[in-house]
Enzyme design. Structure first.
Site, PDB file in Angstrom:
ATOM      1  N   GLY A   1       0.705  -1.132  -0.167  1.00 28.95           N
ATOM      2  CA  GLY A   1      -0.118   0.270   0.029  1.00 28.95           C
ATOM      3  C   GLY A   1       0.766   1.264   0.084  1.00 28.95           C
ATOM      4  N   SER A   2       0.465   2.393   0.745  1.00 28.50           N
ATOM      5  CA  SER A   2       0.994   3.440   0.636  1.00 28.50           C
ATOM      6  C   SER A   2       2.377   3.506   1.492  1.00 28.50           C
ATOM      7  CB  SER A   2       0.033   4.665   1.310  1.00 28.50           C
ATOM      8  OG  SER A   2      -1.252   4.735   0.317  1.00 28.50           O
TER       9      SER A   2
END
Length: 625
Positions: free
Chosen positions: A328-329
């Site tokens: 993810g981020s």
């Protein structure tokens, strides 16, 4: 008429004397021949074949037995014992001395409890041994069992009670992902092991440090010559050559920090790794749920093994080194580094986020969490603005993207000194062609820029990459071994430090830009983990990550995931002090609402414990113990 009287036979003395002489000579020659045969046999036995028959006699009277070395102990960095050897007793059987094995086992079972699992392991071990070798049947006998067997010992001449050292793990399941466990040598292992080196040894490292450093921990066997009676019972010891114990290992793990890290998960499935970016030493490594390695040492029961295998939480999986997580981020700082190092971005370059990004000429939109407006790189990291990284990844292209991100170690093993490490997936054309035989599309590059799509990372990969940023670009491989002790009376010798793999930062603006963005995550009012550093004496730099395992249009979403907490894998990565990092932490949860709400608080507990246990860190920060 007169009848004539027969004349008496006259003895021939000369003839009789000759006959006697001949008979005496024959008798004498017979005696001489017998004596000659006796002498010849004596010469044959005592002169010509003296050594051979003496050896045969000794073979019946003298037995040479291998002595297994005591296995080296394992300690944490502060000398806390993680793997020990405890004195125990076991039943051993010499198969060639048993006429009817099944009947003997049945009779023995009436004296000492012997399970089907014990018999199965015994029969398996017999196949790896010679008939005259002693084979363990039942381990860890109690005092009561030893006493009962002693009463009926005369009934079982092929069975004996033998002392040995049993491996124990006093701190239990929390340390199994690191320490691992030993168990009985199986058929495949017996085929590849040096029989002389493992004479008398029944166990071998199966996982973790126990397996990786088997050669150091095992030691060298010894032997003893003993005199035995007709029942093969030992009468006395003739000669003994002591074995060389295995080396003691000191790990970089802090047992206190390890325990706090596991407790912080409160039973939730996931993993955490804490590492010192200055040298690559792993300070804590947990995988939740875990299992107690003591279960395997003396042979796990079929019931316990089936329970572990069928558990949906997969306690046998070491998530720290082999878990599969979408980053993810948390991937955004690394993509930012690539943009700066490749000259595709300057820190001041901005992108406008309207809430949705479109590849030119395509109708499909790639969403942002909110319309952030115009943002530069540091702000995009702080506020986790997807659009900034969509555009950067698309401009970079998948070839340059995968090439540069590979420099952080994604898509390959970190080289940590543990067996069973996973490699993850680094998105690339080559990967997709090899695994799916399909063409790579620009949209896949876009979502790769925010750590979605084909990405798979392990926590150890992510914390190693994080340490590269924390150390201003220097890439050091992670490691667990800190020191080796050759004997109890010798001081531990520091293990050789792994060599640096060089720096990947060459642009002078790379470090300050990425640091600014990651410090903002924790300390800026708009940071995605704002407030996490409140009350902590050092500045924390971090990044949250919330990765969707199921898209909102995926049919499996409605059937499998019943809440947003089940739909997301959530992560948090951080290091502190931000300007001169001494510890880097990655927390990954299998399920959660967000990295900020679920993973970040666990990381903060780990940092608090690190500060409490690290005297240098407290002294520099001016904190009270």
């Amino acid at each position: 008429m007169n009848t004539p009287i027969p004349s008496a036979r006259i003895k021939d003395a000369r003839h009789e004397a000759g006959l006697f002489s001949r008979r005496a000579l024959i008798g004498f020659l017979g005696i001489v021949a017998c004596l000659g045969l006796l002498v010849a046999r004596f010469v044959f036995l005592q002169v010509l074949h003296d050594k051979d028959f003496a050896a045969r006699s000794d073979a019946n009277r003298i037995s040479v037995r291998g002595i297994a070395p005591s296995r080296g102990l394992i300690y944490d960095r502060n000398g806390v014992l993680l793997a020990d050897n405890a004195a125990a007793f076991r039943l051993e059987v010499v198969p060639e001395q048993v006429k009817d094995m099944n009947a003997m086992l049945a009779d023995l079972g009436s004296v000492i409890a012997i399970s089907d699992d014990d018999i199965a392991r015994f029969n398996s071990a017999r196949r790896n041994k010679k008939p005259f070798d002693s084979v363990p049947l039942r381990l860890k006998l109690s005092e009561d069992e030893i006493a009962r067997f002693s009463v009926d010992r005369w009934r079982f001449p092929a069975v004996d009670v033998v002392p040995y050292l049993s491996r124990t793990y006093p701190l239990g399941a929390a340390f199994t992902p690191v320490v691992g466990y030993v168990s009985r040598i199986d058929v495949n292992e017996a085929a590849r092991l040096d029989a002389d080196l493992y004479v008398g040894t029944t166990h071998i490292g199966k996982t973790g440090i126990e397996r990786y450093y088997e050669d150091e921990l095992h030691g060298m066997p010894g032997y003893e010559k003993v005199e035995v009676n007709a029942d093969k019972r030992v009468q006395r010891q003739i000669e003994r050559v002591a074995p060389t114990p295995g080396k003691n290992l000191y790990l970089s793990i802090d047992a206190r920090l390890q325990r706090v890290a596991e407790d912080a998960f409160n039973g939730r499935s996931g993993a955490a790794v804490a590492i010192d970016p200055r040298n690559g030493e792993v300070l804590a490594m947990v995988s939740v749920p875990s299992f107690d390695g003591n279960l395997f040492v003396n042979g796990i029961s079929q019931i316990d093994y089936s329970r572990l295998m069928s558990d949906p939480a997969k306690p046998l999986l070491n998530r720290a080194i082999a878990g599969s997580f979408l980053p993810g981020s948390t991937m955004k700082p690394y993509v930012a580094v690539a943009g700066l190092e490749l000259g595709l971005r300057k820190p001041s370059d901005t992108v406008i986020s309207t809430g949705e990004f479109h590849i030119p000429g395509q109708a499909r939109g790639y969403r942002d969490d909110f319309p952030a407006g115009r943002v530069d790189m540091a702000t995009a990291i702080t506020e986790s603005v997807n659009t900034y990284f969509y555009t950067l990844a698309l401009e970079m292209g998948i070839d340059r993207f995968s090439d540069f991100l590979g420099r952080f170690g994604f898509g390959e093993k970190t080289g940590i000194d543990l067996a069973g490490e996973g490699v993850g997936v680094l998105p690339s054309r080559a990967w997709k062609r090899a695994t799916q035989n399909q063409t790579w599309y620009p949209g896949e590059t876009v979502i790769a820029g925010i750590g979605q799509g084909a990405w798979v990372v392990t926590p150890i990969q992510l914390v190693t990459a994080l340490s590269t940023i924390a150390s201003k670009g220097e890439r050091l491989p992670p490691h667990l071994l800190r020191a080796v002790q050759a004997g109890l009376n010798t001081p531990p010798e520091p293990a050789p430090a792994p060599l640096s793999r060089g720096s990947i930062f060459h642009n002078p603006v790379t470090w300050p830009t990425v640091e600014q963005g990651m410090v903002g995550v924790v300390n800026s009012p708009n940071g995605t983990a704002h407030g996490l550093g409140d009350g902590f004496p050092y500045v924390i730099a971090g990044k949250t990550g919330t990765a969707e395992r199921y898209s909102r249009t995926d049919e499996t979403w409605t059937s499998i995931a019943t809440s947003s907490a089940e739909r997301h894998q959530v992560l948090f990565e951080c290091f502190t002090p931000a300007d001169n990092a001494r510890v880097a932490v990655v927390v990954a949860l299998e399920a959660g609402h967000s990295g900020a709400s679920d993973a970040a608080p666990i990381a903060r507990k780990i940092l608090d414990a690190w500060l409490a246990f690290d005297d240098d860190a407290r002294r520099v920060a001016g904190a009270k113990p």
